[in-house]
Design a protein around this motif. Sequence first.
Motif, PDB file in Angstrom:
ATOM      1  N   MET A 185      -0.444   0.085  -4.650  1.00  0.00           N
ATOM      2  CA  MET A 185      -0.879   0.118  -3.262  1.00  0.00           C
ATOM      3  C   MET A 185      -2.368  -0.211  -3.158  1.00  0.00           C
ATOM      4  SD  MET A 185       1.341   3.494  -2.221  1.00  0.00           S
ATOM      5  CE  MET A 185       0.980   3.493  -0.465  1.00  0.00           C
ATOM      6  N   GLU A 186      -3.147   0.237  -4.147  1.00  0.00           N
ATOM      7  CA  GLU A 186      -4.571  -0.108  -4.155  1.00  0.00           C
ATOM      8  C   GLU A 186      -4.775  -1.596  -4.413  1.00  0.00           C
ATOM      9  OE1 GLU A 186      -7.125   1.790  -3.299  1.00  0.00           O
ATOM     10  OE2 GLU A 186      -5.640   3.344  -2.816  1.00  0.00           O
ATOM     11  N   LEU A 187      -3.911  -2.195  -5.241  1.00  0.00           N
ATOM     12  CA  LEU A 187      -3.992  -3.646  -5.461  1.00  0.00           C
ATOM     13  C   LEU A 187      -3.725  -4.417  -4.170  1.00  0.00           C
ATOM     14  CD1 LEU A 187      -2.144  -4.137  -8.895  1.00  0.00           C
ATOM     15  CD2 LEU A 187      -4.595  -4.417  -8.426  1.00  0.00           C
ATOM     16  N   VAL A 188      -2.756  -3.924  -3.386  1.00  0.00           N
ATOM     17  CA  VAL A 188      -2.461  -4.564  -2.106  1.00  0.00           C
ATOM     18  C   VAL A 188      -3.663  -4.464  -1.176  1.00  0.00           C
ATOM     19  CG1 VAL A 188      -1.009  -4.478  -0.052  1.00  0.00           C
ATOM     20  CG2 VAL A 188       0.012  -4.163  -2.313  1.00  0.00           C
ATOM     21  N   LYS A 189      -4.280  -3.304  -1.118  1.00  0.00           N
ATOM     22  CA  LYS A 189      -5.448  -3.124  -0.249  1.00  0.00           C
ATOM     23  C   LYS A 189      -6.606  -4.018  -0.693  1.00  0.00           C
ATOM     24  CE  LYS A 189      -4.263   1.677   0.856  1.00  0.00           C
ATOM     25  NZ  LYS A 189      -4.675   3.107   0.709  1.00  0.00           N
ATOM     26  N   ASP A 232       4.102  -4.653 -10.568  1.00  0.00           N
ATOM     27  CA  ASP A 232       3.160  -5.763 -10.447  1.00  0.00           C
ATOM     28  C   ASP A 232       3.149  -6.303  -9.017  1.00  0.00           C
ATOM     29  OD1 ASP A 232       2.511  -5.916 -13.291  1.00  0.00           O
ATOM     30  OD2 ASP A 232       4.561  -6.657 -13.525  1.00  0.00           O
ATOM     31  N   LEU A 233       1.995  -6.779  -8.597  1.00  0.00           N
ATOM     32  CA  LEU A 233       1.887  -7.474  -7.322  1.00  0.00           C
ATOM     33  C   LEU A 233       2.209  -8.938  -7.587  1.00  0.00           C
ATOM     34  CD1 LEU A 233       1.216  -7.247  -4.333  1.00  0.00           C
ATOM     35  CD2 LEU A 233      -1.180  -7.673  -4.891  1.00  0.00           C
ATOM     36  N   THR A 234       3.485  -9.253  -7.559  1.00  0.00           N
ATOM     37  CA  THR A 234       3.966 -10.585  -7.919  1.00  0.00           C
ATOM     38  C   THR A 234       3.605 -11.609  -6.851  1.00  0.00           C
ATOM     39  OG1 THR A 234       6.078 -10.217  -6.820  1.00  0.00           O
ATOM     40  CG2 THR A 234       5.911  -9.558  -9.140  1.00  0.00           C
TER      41      THR A 234
END
Length: 247
Positions: A185-189, A232-234
């Motif tokens: 979720m932090e990667l998305v932000k 993973d944020l694919t």
Amino acid sequence: MARILIVDDESNIRFTVRLALQHVGYDVDTASDGLEALDKFGVGDNFDLVLLDQRMPGMEGLEVLRLMRLRDSRAKIIMATAFGTIDLAVEAMKLGAVDFIRKPFTAEVLRGSVQAALTAKAAEKAVVNSSAGFTFGSTTINGFRIEFESGSYQIDGSDFKQLFTIRSPDGSVTECTVLLPAYLMELVKAHTEREELPGGPRFWQGMCEEALANYLWQNADSPSDSVLCVEDLTTGLRRFVDAVLAA
């Protein structure tokens, strides 16, 4: 007896699929390209279902789908492709496809998808477009239908969990929890340069749903142990996030 039209430019696939469906009692006809398919389809009263390949010479499947649905808005059409992505599946559903299956598919997946499409209610076919992306709960991927209640998420510590019901092509029903770890979720932000995402919890539910739809598209099977942890944020999930922000 249901009548089915198979549209594919490869003769061996038309033959194999025809045999698989005739074996269980369907009345099957075939077409080798979009123009022949449209001619046989007529105004839509000749067939109960169309199995339509996406990549064909002259006219691609999405265009044939669009034209068939213009002739008969109630037409039940399953799209099939060996080259598509989940984005293409979403586009097909927006145009009215009742399912989108990945080639090569097994006879079980094929028959399950056909059976589900023939018995589906008209109201169950449409894809819903919301401010937080697409919901797959009213349609199917590879013969699998995803269902969930909008308020049924859990926040476990800093992780986000969403429970889904998956209806398989063979009619079995399983539950699956999709987990978004806090670090993802932090990667998305970080990717969006936002601390708050549009839709709040609905955004994260949509992302869970996208991840599950991608899994079913790639594997044509439910996740093992009834849990899908998104690690993973694919590229596919990045496209989902970008599409939501652009809406």
